[in-house]
Design a protein around this motif. Structure first.
Motif, PDB file in Angstrom:
ATOM      1  N   ALA A 126       0.771  -1.326  -0.039  1.00  0.00           N
ATOM      2  CA  ALA A 126       0.054   0.045   0.025  1.00  0.00           C
ATOM      3  C   ALA A 126       1.056   1.231   0.063  1.00  0.00           C
ATOM      4  O   ALA A 126       0.522   2.128  -0.487  1.00  0.00           O
ATOM      5  N   ALA A 127       2.111   1.271   0.690  1.00  0.00           N
ATOM      6  CA  ALA A 127       2.959   2.535   0.532  1.00  0.00           C
ATOM      7  C   ALA A 127       3.801   2.426  -0.488  1.00  0.00           C
ATOM      8  O   ALA A 127       4.436   3.517  -0.365  1.00  0.00           O
ATOM      9  N   GLY A 128       3.874   1.630  -1.500  1.00  0.00           N
ATOM     10  CA  GLY A 128       4.546   1.591  -2.644  1.00  0.00           C
ATOM     11  C   GLY A 128       5.910   1.113  -2.395  1.00  0.00           C
ATOM     12  O   GLY A 128       6.663   1.258  -3.566  1.00  0.00           O
ATOM     13  N   VAL A 129       6.301   0.399  -1.379  1.00  0.00           N
ATOM     14  CA  VAL A 129       7.616   0.011  -1.084  1.00  0.00           C
ATOM     15  C   VAL A 129       7.768  -1.226  -2.035  1.00  0.00           C
ATOM     16  O   VAL A 129       8.890  -1.695  -2.658  1.00  0.00           O
ATOM     17  N   ALA A 130       6.535  -2.255  -2.169  1.00  0.00           N
ATOM     18  CA  ALA A 130       6.698  -3.398  -3.224  1.00  0.00           C
ATOM     19  C   ALA A 130       5.521  -3.340  -3.904  1.00  0.00           C
ATOM     20  O   ALA A 130       4.411  -2.699  -3.543  1.00  0.00           O
ATOM     21  N   ARG A 131       5.575  -4.098  -4.851  1.00  0.00           N
ATOM     22  CA  ARG A 131       4.355  -4.263  -5.736  1.00  0.00           C
ATOM     23  C   ARG A 131       3.536  -5.605  -5.395  1.00  0.00           C
ATOM     24  O   ARG A 131       2.429  -5.787  -5.918  1.00  0.00           O
ATOM     25  N   SER A 132       4.096  -6.295  -4.949  1.00  0.00           N
ATOM     26  CA  SER A 132       3.443  -7.675  -4.469  1.00  0.00           C
ATOM     27  C   SER A 132       4.121  -8.087  -2.979  1.00  0.00           C
ATOM     28  O   SER A 132       4.799  -7.743  -2.392  1.00  0.00           O
ATOM     29  N   ARG A 133       3.231  -9.388  -2.735  1.00  0.00           N
ATOM     30  CA  ARG A 133       3.595  -9.779  -1.414  1.00  0.00           C
ATOM     31  C   ARG A 133       5.180 -10.669  -1.524  1.00  0.00           C
ATOM     32  O   ARG A 133       5.941 -10.421  -0.449  1.00  0.00           O
ATOM     33  N   SER A 134       5.389 -11.073  -2.488  1.00  0.00           N
ATOM     34  CA  SER A 134       6.672 -11.750  -2.795  1.00  0.00           C
ATOM     35  C   SER A 134       7.673 -10.751  -2.956  1.00  0.00           C
ATOM     36  O   SER A 134       8.785 -10.791  -2.023  1.00  0.00           O
ATOM     37  N   GLU A 135       7.531  -9.589  -3.475  1.00  0.00           N
ATOM     38  CA  GLU A 135       8.707  -8.596  -3.449  1.00  0.00           C
ATOM     39  C   GLU A 135       8.742  -7.824  -2.123  1.00  0.00           C
ATOM     40  O   GLU A 135       9.891  -7.556  -1.679  1.00  0.00           O
ATOM     41  N   ALA A 136       7.597  -7.550  -1.224  1.00  0.00           N
ATOM     42  CA  ALA A 136       7.641  -7.271   0.111  1.00  0.00           C
ATOM     43  C   ALA A 136       8.360  -8.284   1.020  1.00  0.00           C
ATOM     44  O   ALA A 136       9.050  -7.638   1.648  1.00  0.00           O
ATOM     45  N   LEU A 137       8.158  -9.358   0.927  1.00  0.00           N
ATOM     46  CA  LEU A 137       8.875 -10.203   1.635  1.00  0.00           C
ATOM     47  C   LEU A 137      10.486 -10.215   1.279  1.00  0.00           C
ATOM     48  O   LEU A 137      11.008 -10.308   2.302  1.00  0.00           O
ATOM     49  N   ALA A 138      10.904 -10.010   0.123  1.00  0.00           N
ATOM     50  CA  ALA A 138      12.116  -9.961  -0.193  1.00  0.00           C
ATOM     51  C   ALA A 138      12.849  -8.837   0.426  1.00  0.00           C
ATOM     52  O   ALA A 138      13.976  -8.921   0.955  1.00  0.00           O
TER      53      ALA A 138
END
Length: 173
Positions: A126-138
């Motif tokens: 939501a904050a634009g740090v990542a595009r997906s859960r996978s990218e957020a976890l990485a």
């Protein structure tokens, strides 16, 4: 892979790489899927008055030139290594203060997360740090790795000691 096996892989690269490929072999990192080889290459010579933008562009240019010029030699070594160690080989360079990886494996890591952990990932999205859960976890894993280097090094040393003690024990067969 044990510390001894990692040292053997590093030694193999030290002996196998063409002598003129790198100024110095900096790092050989091994895990279950991949071997990453990073070497130092010469910095471009610039006028003392060169600005930051010129310096950045020169480093980018040197890294790109090295990648293209050494492609065939690196492919030959990678193919041999992949047959020998059954792992993909990734390459990178250090030029001045800039480190660049050319290729690297993005291996999937499946996990089950409870709602509070999923909410962390969804907040990053939501904050634009990542595009997906996978990218957020990485992103989270990289952040933890950067902020806990000493603790992870201690943990790895402890694991190496556990293996040493286990190997000294009775043969389970």
């Amino acid at each position: 892979m044990t510390t001894e096996e990692g040292e053997a892989v590093r030694g193999w690269f030290a002996g196998r790489l063409p002598e003129d490929l790198f100024l110095e072999l900096l790092d050989v990192t091994v895990d279950r899927e991949e071997i990453t080889v990073i070497g130092r290459i010469p910095e471009p010579e610039l006028d003392a008055a060169a600005g930051e933008a010129e310096r950045d562009a020169a480093l980018d240019g040197r890294i790109a030139e090295f990648r293209e010029r050494t492609r065939d030699a690196r492919i030959r070594v990678a193919r041999e290594t992949e047959r020998k160690y059954d792992r993909k080989v990734s390459w990178g360079v250090q030029c001045g203060d800039r480190r660049a990886l050319y290729t690297h494996v993005a291996a999937p890591a499946m996990t089950r997360l409870r709602q509070p952990e999923r909410q962390v990932l969804d907040t990053l999205i939501a904050a634009g740090v990542a595009r997906s859960r996978s990218e957020a976890l990485a992103w989270c894993v990289r952040l933890v790795g950067r902020n806990t280097d000493e603790w992870l090094a201690d943990l790895r040393a402890s694991l190496a000691n556990v293996k040493k003690v286990r190997d000294q024990g009775p043969d389970p067969s």
